[in-house]
Scaffold this active site. Structure first.
Site, PDB file in Angstrom:
ATOM      1  CB  CYS A 120       2.396  -1.963   7.643  1.00 18.33           C
ATOM      2  SG  CYS A 120       3.948  -1.769   6.725  1.00 18.33           S
ATOM      3  CG  HIS A 225       1.056  -5.702   5.245  1.00 18.70           C
ATOM      4  ND1 HIS A 225       0.167  -4.660   5.102  1.00 18.70           N
ATOM      5  CD2 HIS A 225       2.279  -5.157   5.082  1.00 18.70           C
ATOM      6  CE1 HIS A 225       0.822  -3.533   4.847  1.00 18.70           C
ATOM      7  NE2 HIS A 225       2.105  -3.816   4.838  1.00 18.70           N
ATOM      8  CD  GLU A 227      -2.994  -6.097   5.313  1.00 18.59           C
ATOM      9  OE1 GLU A 227      -2.624  -6.341   6.483  1.00 18.59           O
ATOM     10  OE2 GLU A 227      -2.296  -5.460   4.501  1.00 18.59           O
TER      11      GLU A 227
END
Ligand code: MN
Length: 256
Positions: A120, A225, A227
């Site tokens: 990001c 994202h 994660e």
């Protein structure tokens, strides 16, 4: 024995940010990081090391030399002055110490061929560090730009749009080719791509959502994202495993 097949697990350095919490009767200032990044690195077999921003460059180099890989996480916007952009009313969260630390780390990791994964804000840092520019706001300024900021009203793992993955990219080794659903929690994006990078995934409105440095063993960046998707998608976890594996190889860690 380590979880990823190496005697010592790779150390993955991850930058952090300052946050101030206003309480009714006091204010507390902290340095930290959203724990999803820490967890994703751990889940992929690495050891997360948190790096404070704002240290002198010599100290950052000393930390860098201990690391096997680097992760640049998400966050607020880069100061547009750095890439010759314009201040815009939607620009938020500028941190000079974070810009300076992360731009230096990105350039240094590329120069030293240390494995690097940029997420990001991180992919924006990587692009700007190597001479690229950003749309200060994709929806408002990019021709035909659509909404990319799905904060708040959706969970962070909400698959907001697709990207088309280049079959010739390193990214495709992890995600496969063709159309992949991703989350989208950003309002800025890559405008001019840095000369040392190639775009490896594009959203339907034409925004470059992933990059890599072809001359580097592992320097990947994604605008989404992953994660927040490691529990939903083995392919998204594989990106972190790719970083950890590349870090182990680069540091010649001994297999079990
Ligand atoms: Mn997006």
């Amino acid at each position: 024995m380590s979880r990823n097949g190496f005697v010592k697990r790779p150390l993955i350095g991850c930058t952090t940010f300052r946050q101030t919490l206003e309480r009714p009767d006091y204010t507390i200032s902290m340095v930290g990081l959203t724990p999803t990044y820490v967890r994703a690195i751990e889940k992929a077999g690495g050891i997360p090391i948190l790096i404070p921003c704002g240290l002198p460059q010599d100290d950052i180099v000393q930390i860098f030399d201990l690391l096997d890989g680097v992760l640049l996480p998400g966050g607020g916007d880069i100061d547009p002055v750095i890439y010759g952009g314009q201040m815009h009313e939607t620009v938020y969260g500028i941190s000079p110490e974070r810009d300076e630390t992360e731009l230096f780390l990105a350039r240094h990791a590329v120069a030293e061929e240390k494995p690097l994964f940029a997420i990001c804000r991180g992919v924006q840092v990587l692009n700007v560090a190597l001479g690229g520019t950003l749309w200060e706001d994709v929806k408002l300024l990019m021709p035909n730009g659509t909404r990319h900021a799905y904060h708040g009203e959706f969970p962070r793992n909400h698959l907001a749009h697709t990207v088309d993955v280049d079959p010739n990219s390193q990214l495709s080794h992890f995600l496969g080719t063709g159309s992949v659903g991703i989350n989208s929690l950003h309002h800025q994006g890559i405008k001019k791509l840095a000369p040392a990078l190639v775009g490896t995934a594009v959203s339907p409105d034409g925004l470059i959502e992933a990059v890599e440095a072809p001359a580097h063993p592992f320097a990947l960046g994604v605008q989404w994202h992953p994660e927040n998707l490691v529990d939903d998608s083995p392919a998204m976890l594989a990106l972190f495993e790719g970083l950890v594996e590349a870090a182990a190889v680069a540091s010649q860690l001994q297999p079990v």
